[in-house]
Design a protein around this motif. Structure first.
Motif, PDB file in Angstrom:
ATOM      1  N   TYR A   1      -3.017  21.590  -3.762  1.00 53.19           N
ATOM      2  CA  TYR A   1      -1.720  20.896  -3.396  1.00 53.19           C
ATOM      3  C   TYR A   1      -0.612  21.217  -4.251  1.00 53.19           C
ATOM      4  O   TYR A   1      -0.564  20.651  -5.243  1.00 53.19           O
ATOM      5  N   ILE A   2       0.214  21.958  -3.784  1.00 52.63           N
ATOM      6  CA  ILE A   2       1.786  22.287  -4.882  1.00 52.63           C
ATOM      7  C   ILE A   2       2.868  22.106  -3.885  1.00 52.63           C
ATOM      8  O   ILE A   2       3.012  22.260  -2.789  1.00 52.63           O
TER       9      ILE A   2
ATOM     10  N   LYS B   1      -4.422  25.600  -0.887  1.00 56.38           N
ATOM     11  CA  LYS B   1      -4.773  24.919   0.398  1.00 56.38           C
ATOM     12  C   LYS B   1      -3.490  24.448   1.095  1.00 56.38           C
ATOM     13  O   LYS B   1      -3.354  24.701   2.019  1.00 56.38           O
ATOM     14  N   PHE B   2      -2.469  23.800   0.216  1.00 56.82           N
ATOM     15  CA  PHE B   2      -1.137  23.066   0.763  1.00 56.82           C
ATOM     16  C   PHE B   2      -0.260  23.511  -0.036  1.00 56.82           C
ATOM     17  O   PHE B   2      -0.058  23.047  -1.000  1.00 56.82           O
ATOM     18  N   VAL B   3       0.809  24.002   0.544  1.00 59.07           N
ATOM     19  CA  VAL B   3       2.010  24.161  -0.190  1.00 59.07           C
ATOM     20  C   VAL B   3       3.205  23.707   0.545  1.00 59.07           C
ATOM     21  O   VAL B   3       3.503  23.956   1.740  1.00 59.07           O
ATOM     22  N   GLU B   4       4.131  22.785  -0.074  1.00 63.09           N
ATOM     23  CA  GLU B   4       4.913  21.898   0.656  1.00 63.09           C
ATOM     24  C   GLU B   4       6.373  22.285  -0.060  1.00 63.09           C
ATOM     25  O   GLU B   4       6.698  22.365  -1.186  1.00 63.09           O
TER      26      GLU B   4
ATOM     27  N   MET C   1       0.947  -0.913   0.008  1.00 59.47           N
ATOM     28  CA  MET C   1      -0.217   0.111  -0.064  1.00 59.47           C
ATOM     29  C   MET C   1       1.104   1.321   0.108  1.00 59.47           C
ATOM     30  O   MET C   1       1.954   1.353   0.627  1.00 59.47           O
ATOM     31  N   ARG C   2       0.300   2.167  -0.685  1.00 62.73           N
ATOM     32  CA  ARG C   2       1.087   3.601  -0.590  1.00 62.73           C
ATOM     33  C   ARG C   2      -0.136   4.589  -0.233  1.00 62.73           C
ATOM     34  O   ARG C   2      -0.962   4.987  -0.556  1.00 62.73           O
ATOM     35  N   HIS C   3       0.467   5.016   1.111  1.00 59.13           N
ATOM     36  CA  HIS C   3      -0.414   5.982   1.766  1.00 59.13           C
ATOM     37  C   HIS C   3      -0.425   7.476   1.313  1.00 59.13           C
ATOM     38  O   HIS C   3       0.777   7.822   0.851  1.00 59.13           O
ATOM     39  N   PRO C   4      -1.418   8.271   1.459  1.00 57.68           N
ATOM     40  CA  PRO C   4      -1.531   9.649   0.881  1.00 57.68           C
ATOM     41  C   PRO C   4      -0.520  10.493   1.888  1.00 57.68           C
ATOM     42  O   PRO C   4      -0.429  10.092   2.896  1.00 57.68           O
ATOM     43  N   ALA C   5      -0.222  11.462   1.380  1.00 56.45           N
ATOM     44  CA  ALA C   5       0.731  12.389   2.107  1.00 56.45           C
ATOM     45  C   ALA C   5      -0.066  13.289   2.714  1.00 56.45           C
ATOM     46  O   ALA C   5      -1.393  13.424   2.312  1.00 56.45           O
ATOM     47  N   LEU C   6       0.305  14.006   4.068  1.00 59.57           N
ATOM     48  CA  LEU C   6      -0.561  14.959   4.698  1.00 59.57           C
ATOM     49  C   LEU C   6      -1.225  15.926   3.679  1.00 59.57           C
ATOM     50  O   LEU C   6      -2.471  16.264   4.007  1.00 59.57           O
ATOM     51  N   GLY C   7      -0.635  16.404   2.523  1.00 58.69           N
ATOM     52  CA  GLY C   7      -0.941  17.291   1.610  1.00 58.69           C
ATOM     53  C   GLY C   7      -2.401  17.045   1.047  1.00 58.69           C
ATOM     54  O   GLY C   7      -3.268  17.598   0.688  1.00 58.69           O
TER      55      GLY C   7
END
Length: 431
Positions: free
Chosen positions: A158-159, A282-285, A135-141
């Motif tokens: 999500y960027i 929403k989410f910038v990493e 399984m590959r889990h989603p990142a927090l973003g």
């Protein structure tokens, strides 16, 4: 709620996400069914956006946010401890600018996990889970991007200001929640202009023809992955004609502010992040590597810390000036800490105790939560798991704990935890 199923194998899904994000911008702002209704019944959210700073390589907690000036010889080294504007918060002397913003910052000094190698450590911190062969889990973003409602913005939710190699992306979620990569903050989002001699009219004609073909294909194969593939094209066209595309152009900023953030790649990335959340992302990493200090620890940490201090200190001030600090969470974290006992000129890997911080977004700043022993080796007070840390971010964003997504036979998951894992508990003292 109709949940996405994990119908593609791991390799195929990763290739699909990467290809779609790179070639078609990977954008979709359509929420899962019932999400808006669930948000209305959740706890009131304090923040709307996240700027997530990943210190890649393992940031030394002893030399940054959990200094030990009274530790025995061979531990603290030459790093000085300084006061901040918050009476109860002391940090490394490498962060004089952040010290001025001490009342805005909540340092978590009791994070811990068991993954002592870089790749599984990064995966653990980005997703909250251990790496798995099945399984590959989603990142927090991806979890945060999933909260975006239609019409919120034409910008990607999500960027990631870095490449996608080795990144978990949207995991078992739809490709629409994968991060869109921006490789160079100065160049912005590339390949968004029409080819020479082309026109938007012609592009719309071609996309309309493709849509008619896709309609029949979707009727025959009503799979979530197929629909996500179609959605990215429509969203890409919206973005290409949107005024929000200007958010990627940092040359529009005043030269003085550009200099304040720093003319290096990290500083310019932080500035771009502020522009993006200001326009609705929403989410910038953002990733800053180089923290793997097995040798020359003190010189390297001082150099990297100065870049962080300058850019993040400017960010906190800029967000506050623009009235964005209360709605924007600034998160700084790393895959693990470094060994408290100096080994030659460096420090080894140390996942059983490390530090991170959160600022803005309704966080109760001016404090350090959790405690390590006199050398920084073990957590001795208020231990925090990675899922606890994620749950705190989720709670500050108003993400409802009851919202889950199916990973097929792997069970159901949320930002707070899932099948086979202890659920994360938000840190009440920070909210």
């Amino acid at each position: 709620m109709k949940n996405s199923l994990n119908r593609l194998d791991d390799v195929s899904r990763r290739e699909f996400v990467t290809r779609m994000a790179r070639t078609c911008l990977g954008v979709s702002l359509v929420p899962p069914l019932g999400l808006a209704r669930a948000l209305e019944t959740s706890t009131p959210k304090l923040a709307s956006h996240v700027i997530y700073l990943n210190m890649r390589g393992g940031m030394s907690h002893i030399d940054t946010f959990d200094t030990k000036p009274d530790a025995p010889a061979g531990h603290q080294g030459p790093v000085k401890t300084i006061k901040t504007k918050a009476d109860d918060l002391l940090i490394s002397g490498f962060f004089p600018k952040l010290a001025e913003h001490g009342k805005k910052i909540a340092v978590v000094r009791s994070l811990h996990h068991t993954q002592g190698a870089h790749e599984p450590g990064v995966y653990k911190v980005l997703t909250g889970y251990e790496m798995s062969a099945t399984m590959r889990h989603p990142a927090l973003g991806a979890w945060v991007a999933r909260q975006v409602t239609q019409g919120h913005s034409t910008l990607p939710p999500y960027i990631r200001l870095a490449g996608l190699a080795g990144h978990p992306g949207s995991g078992f979620m739809d490709a629409r929640y994968a991060p869109v990569p921006v490789l160079d903050a100065r160049k912005g989002l590339e390949h968004t202009l029409l080819q020479n001699g082309d026109s938007m009219t012609n592009l719309r004609k071609r996309s309309g023809l493709a849509e008619s073909f896709n309609r029949d294909f979707l009727a025959r194969y009503p799979m979530a992955e197929v629909k996500a593939h179609v959605d990215v094209y429509a969203d890409a066209i919206k973005l290409m004609t949107s005024k929000d595309l200007d958010a990627f152009d940092i040359t529009q900023e005043k030269s003085k502010l550009v200099e304040d953030y720093g003319n290096d790649e990290f500083g310019q990335g932080i500035l771009l992040a502020r522009r993006l959340v200001e326009r609705g992302t929403k989410f910038v990493e953002i990733e800053l590597g180089g923290w793997d200090t097995h040798a020359d620890n003190f010189a390297q940490v001082e150099y990297l810390s100065s870049r962080v201090d300058n850019a993040v200190g400017t960010l906190l001030e800029d967000l506050e000036t623009r009235g964005l600090l209360d709605s924007t969470l600034v998160v700084l974290t790393t895959e693990f800490g470094r060994g408290p006992k100096i080994d030659g000129t460096g420090r080894g890997h140390h996942p059983i105790a490390f530090s991170s911080f959160i600022a803005g977004g309704g966080v109760k700043g001016g404090q350090a939560y959790g405690k390590t022993d006199e050398t920084g080796t073990h957590v001795i007070e208020n231990p925090v798991t990675v899922l606890d840390f994620h749950a705190t971010i989720g709670a500050l964003l108003g993400v409802p704990p009851q919202e889950t997504i199916s990973a097929g036979s792997g069970g159901s998951f949320s930002i707070y935890g899932g099948t086979g894992a202890k659920r994360g508990v938000p840190i009440a003292a920070l909210i």
